[in-house]
Enzyme design. Structure first.
Site, PDB file in Angstrom:
ATOM      1  N   TYR A  52      50.405 151.555  92.330  1.00 12.44           N
ATOM      2  CA  TYR A  52      49.741 153.197  91.985  1.00 12.44           C
ATOM      3  C   TYR A  52      48.508 153.992  92.072  1.00 12.44           C
ATOM      4  CZ  TYR A  52      55.276 152.730  90.955  1.00 12.44           C
ATOM      5  OH  TYR A  52      56.227 152.431  90.966  1.00 12.44           O
ATOM      6  N   LEU A 190      67.233 160.256  92.156  1.00 15.92           N
ATOM      7  CA  LEU A 190      67.134 161.953  93.150  1.00 15.92           C
ATOM      8  C   LEU A 190      66.829 162.302  94.819  1.00 15.92           C
ATOM      9  CD1 LEU A 190      66.527 164.747  90.576  1.00 15.92           C
ATOM     10  CD2 LEU A 190      69.215 163.798  91.304  1.00 15.92           C
TER      11      LEU A 190
END
Length: 261
Positions: A52, A190
Site C-alpha cells: 500500500y 462491502l
C-alpha cells in the site's frame, strides 16, 4: 472509549478486535489524522501492507496517539516481491522501521508458481519465535496450501484474510479455516462499496451502487452475524473520511458564528 466491536482470541492466545480499519485507499498524507479520528470512533485494529505504500504514515499516526500502544493492533503484510526466507526477514525489518512495531504479520499472497511460500512461512515463524512480532498469519491461502504450512512447521496461521462479502461468502473456505483453528478475516467486506443485487452472472450477484445509509461501513458484517465462526472484518475508510468531513464542517460553522458574534 467504547470499542466498536468484540475482541476475539486467536489460536496463539493473542487478542484481536473483530473490526479493523483497512487503509489501502486512504491518501498517504491523510493517514495520521485518519488514525486519530478512527481511534476516537473506537477502532483499535489497523490493517496495512507494504504494497500500500503507507506504512510510514500509519507509524506516524500511531506515534501521535496518546493511547497506550498495547491497546492497539497493527497488521501489515509481506510484499509479493519479498517472498523467500532471507527476503522476508529483510522486508520485515523495513516494515518494522516504518511502523515502529508490528502485532500481526501476514503473508499477502501464496504465489504457488514461485514455490517460496513455505520458506517464507519458516522466516515468519522465526520472527514470531524471536519475539519480533506477536502473531503471524496469511492472506488468500487455499486449504491445500494452508495444510502444507501447518505440516511443514507445526505452526498454524492465526488468521487467513480472504475476499469475503455478501456476493462471495465462501462458506467452504470459512469452514476449513475454522476447522483448523484459523480466524477468517474479510477483505472487501462491502465489495468496495457496491451493492450485492439479486440478479446473477455466474454464481455471483451483479455489483450495483451501495444504497446503505451513512455509517454502514462501520458495521459491514450484519449478513454474517448468524455465523458461529466469529470472523473478522477489515472495513474501508470511506465512511470514516466522510464522518471526518462532517466534523470539520461543523467546526467551521461554529468558528464562523463565533467570528460574527
Amino acid at each position: 472509549m467504547t470499542r466498536l466491536a468484540p475482541v476475539l482470541e486467536m489460536n496463539d492466545g493473542a487478542p484481536i478486535p473483530q473490526l479493523g480499519l483497512g487503509v489501502m485507499y486512504i491518501p498517504d498524507e491523510e493517514l495520521p489524522d485518519v488514525v486519530a479520528d478512527a481511534v476516537r470512533l473506537g477502532f483499535r485494529h489497523f490493517d496495512t501492507a507494504t504494497h500500500y505504500g503507507n506504512e510510514a504514515s500509519i507509524g506516524e499516526g500511531m506515534r501521535r496517539l496518546e493511547l497506550p500502544r498495547e491497546e492497539l493492533l497493527v497488521a501489515t503484510k509481506l510484499p509479493n516481491a519479498a517472498d523467500g526466507y532471507d527476503s522476508a526477514l529483510r522486508a520485515f525489518d523495513r516494515s518494522e522501521q516504518a511502523l515502529g512495531s508490528i502485532d500481526l504479520y501476514l503473508l499477502h499472497w501464496p504465489q504457488p508458481p514461485k514455490g517460496k511460500y513455505r520458506e517464507t512461512w519458516h522466516a515468519m515463524v522465526r520472527l514470531r519465535d524471536e519475539g519480533r512480532v506477536r502473531s503471524i498469519g496469511v492472506c488468500n491461502f487455499p486449504v491445500a496450501l494452508l495444510d502444507e504450512l501447518i505440516e511443514d512447521t507445526g505452526v498454524t496461521p492465526v488468521v487467513n484474510q480472504i475476499e469475503l462479502h455478501p456476493a462471495y461468502p465462501q462458506p467452504d473456505m470459512r469452514a476449513a479455516n475454522a476447522a483448523r483453528g484459523i480466524l477468517t478475516e474479510s477483505w472487501s467486506p462491502l465489495e468496495h462499496g457496491r451493492d450485492q443485487a439479486p440478479d446473477h452472472h455466474g454464481d455471483r450477484p451483479k455489483p450495483r451502487i451501495l444504497t446503505g445509509g451513512r455509517g454502514s461501513a462501520l458495521a459491514p458484517r450484519p449478513w454474517a452475524r448468524g455465523d458461529s465462526q466469529g470472523g473478522l472484518s477489515r472495513a474501508a475508510g470511506v465512511e470514516l473520511r466522510r464522518a471526518r468531513f462532517e466534523t470539520d464542517r461543523r467546526r467551521s460553522r461554529r468558528a464562523r458564528r463565533a467570528r460574527a458574534s
